[in-house]
Design an enzyme around this catalytic site. Sequence first.
Site, mmCIF file in Angstrom:
data_model
loop_
_atom_site.group_PDB
_atom_site.id
_atom_site.type_symbol
_atom_site.label_atom_id
_atom_site.label_comp_id
_atom_site.label_asym_id
_atom_site.label_seq_id
_atom_site.Cartn_x
_atom_site.Cartn_y
_atom_site.Cartn_z
ATOM 1 N N GLY A 58 4.803 2.168 6.139
ATOM 2 C CA GLY A 58 4.606 2.548 4.853
ATOM 3 C C GLY A 58 4.349 1.549 3.937
ATOM 4 O O GLY A 58 4.627 0.326 4.261
ATOM 5 N N ASN A 59 4.479 2.070 2.504
ATOM 6 C CA ASN A 59 4.022 1.142 1.484
ATOM 7 C C ASN A 59 5.441 0.360 1.017
ATOM 8 O O ASN A 59 6.358 0.534 1.807
ATOM 9 C CB ASN A 59 3.809 2.121 0.175
ATOM 10 C CG ASN A 59 2.890 1.121 -0.741
ATOM 11 O OD1 ASN A 59 3.008 -0.216 -0.769
ATOM 12 N ND2 ASN A 59 2.065 1.903 -1.471
ATOM 13 N N ILE A 60 5.327 -0.679 0.223
ATOM 14 C CA ILE A 60 6.561 -1.405 -0.227
ATOM 15 C C ILE A 60 7.438 -0.641 -0.812
ATOM 16 O O ILE A 60 7.052 0.462 -1.839
ATOM 17 C CB ILE A 60 6.069 -2.460 -1.162
ATOM 18 C CG1 ILE A 60 4.876 -3.521 -0.643
ATOM 19 C CG2 ILE A 60 7.154 -3.538 -2.008
ATOM 20 C CD1 ILE A 60 4.261 -4.625 -1.503
ATOM 21 N N GLY A 61 8.684 -0.672 -0.469
ATOM 22 C CA GLY A 61 9.822 0.261 -1.143
ATOM 23 C C GLY A 61 9.794 1.696 -0.817
ATOM 24 O O GLY A 61 10.533 2.481 -1.382
ATOM 25 N N GLY A 63 11.151 2.685 2.053
ATOM 26 C CA GLY A 63 12.576 3.372 2.595
ATOM 27 C C GLY A 63 12.618 2.826 4.113
ATOM 28 O O GLY A 63 13.397 3.444 4.841
ATOM 29 N N GLU A 81 11.329 -6.514 9.277
ATOM 30 C CA GLU A 81 10.336 -7.211 8.921
ATOM 31 C C GLU A 81 10.858 -8.749 8.454
ATOM 32 O O GLU A 81 11.970 -8.891 7.940
ATOM 33 C CB GLU A 81 9.745 -6.644 7.658
ATOM 34 C CG GLU A 81 8.322 -7.191 7.366
ATOM 35 C CD GLU A 81 7.657 -6.341 6.248
ATOM 36 O OE1 GLU A 81 6.511 -6.207 6.226
ATOM 37 O OE2 GLU A 81 8.248 -5.801 5.317
ATOM 38 N N GLN A 110 -1.239 -14.364 5.339
ATOM 39 C CA GLN A 110 -1.535 -13.407 6.326
ATOM 40 C C GLN A 110 -1.765 -13.904 7.885
ATOM 41 O O GLN A 110 -1.261 -13.186 8.739
ATOM 42 C CB GLN A 110 -2.707 -12.422 6.121
ATOM 43 C CG GLN A 110 -2.670 -11.646 4.842
ATOM 44 C CD GLN A 110 -1.537 -10.603 5.179
ATOM 45 O OE1 GLN A 110 -1.299 -10.295 6.368
ATOM 46 N NE2 GLN A 110 -0.815 -10.049 4.114
ATOM 47 N N GLU A 133 9.959 -2.646 12.041
ATOM 48 C CA GLU A 133 9.533 -2.615 10.907
ATOM 49 C C GLU A 133 8.263 -3.199 10.516
ATOM 50 O O GLU A 133 8.045 -4.404 10.243
ATOM 51 C CB GLU A 133 10.644 -3.407 9.726
ATOM 52 C CG GLU A 133 10.512 -2.955 8.327
ATOM 53 C CD GLU A 133 11.484 -3.567 7.364
ATOM 54 O OE1 GLU A 133 11.272 -3.244 6.028
ATOM 55 O OE2 GLU A 133 12.280 -4.114 8.047
ATOM 56 N N ARG A 134 7.245 -2.295 10.369
ATOM 57 C CA ARG A 134 5.708 -2.655 10.348
ATOM 58 C C ARG A 134 5.592 -3.376 11.595
ATOM 59 O O ARG A 134 6.212 -3.371 12.736
ATOM 60 C CB ARG A 134 5.429 -3.176 9.077
ATOM 61 C CG ARG A 134 5.683 -2.589 7.903
ATOM 62 C CD ARG A 134 4.648 -3.369 6.710
ATOM 63 N NE ARG A 134 4.708 -2.421 5.656
ATOM 64 C CZ ARG A 134 5.240 -3.049 4.515
ATOM 65 N NH1 ARG A 134 5.900 -4.387 4.519
ATOM 66 N NH2 ARG A 134 5.274 -2.346 3.430
#
Length: 268
Positions: A58-61, A63, A81, A110, A133-134
């Site tokens: 998901g995007n930054i922030g 949850g 992460e 990256q 996480e990711r």
Amino acid sequence: MNIWHLFSNLLTLHSGSKNIAKDLFKMRNAVHSSGSVLGKLHGDHACRKKPFTVFVEGNIGCGKTTFLSYFNQSEAQVIAEPIELWRNVNGHNLLGTLYEDPKRWGFLFQSYVQLTMLDMHLTQTQRSLKLMERSVHSARHCFVENLHRSKIITDAEMSVLDHWYKWIKTHADVEGDLIVYLQTKPEVVYERMRARNRKEENCVPLSYLQQLHELHEEWLIQGSRISKPTQVIVVDANRDLDHMKGEFIRVKTLIVNELSHQVHSVSV
């Protein structure tokens, strides 16, 4: 030469040289002369049973950290992460320099993300459930892709990162069994990001979060640019995180039940 040395060499070559083609030739020779790298990657995974692996995306922030906090150590191996690694590479804050000057540091950052993500994928565990996480996949299909579309990294830099990603997929087991996508509107994560006040993120504009949102949607929902990965559970994560507890517990139950079903099927 191990995988850490290969990536470290790539970072050193890029930061100190303008001849990318020559650098790639050096790295190619290093890879071909290092049969032990491939043997280790395949050997590590061949000699152990792979856990049921879940990527929380998901995007930054959105949850992710909160969702992962509902799993305890006895239930799962939870791998967060590696932000602290990105903040301190021998004293260098690559996350901070990325946001300050993405055109100068985007490729370097990256490259290191791919390395640290690969290390997460290869982390061994005796538990039957592993949550990350990711993943190296979102790094490539969302964050690297955004840098290239925004013309922050060059075509040559994009080619290098993409070749590394394809090499990783070919020679390491980095696939997952399930993806939990915490789908959140860019405006919502922008307010959360400002509220948590992480110093490196102070200069991040809403437009950046909008771009990342679109790329997550392309990857996990639409499948318009690349084929959809493994099964995806989509969670509406727009509500206040305090009110997401019930939804997070529901998804946790789904994961635990799926794992139990697989274990039962194997035993039968």
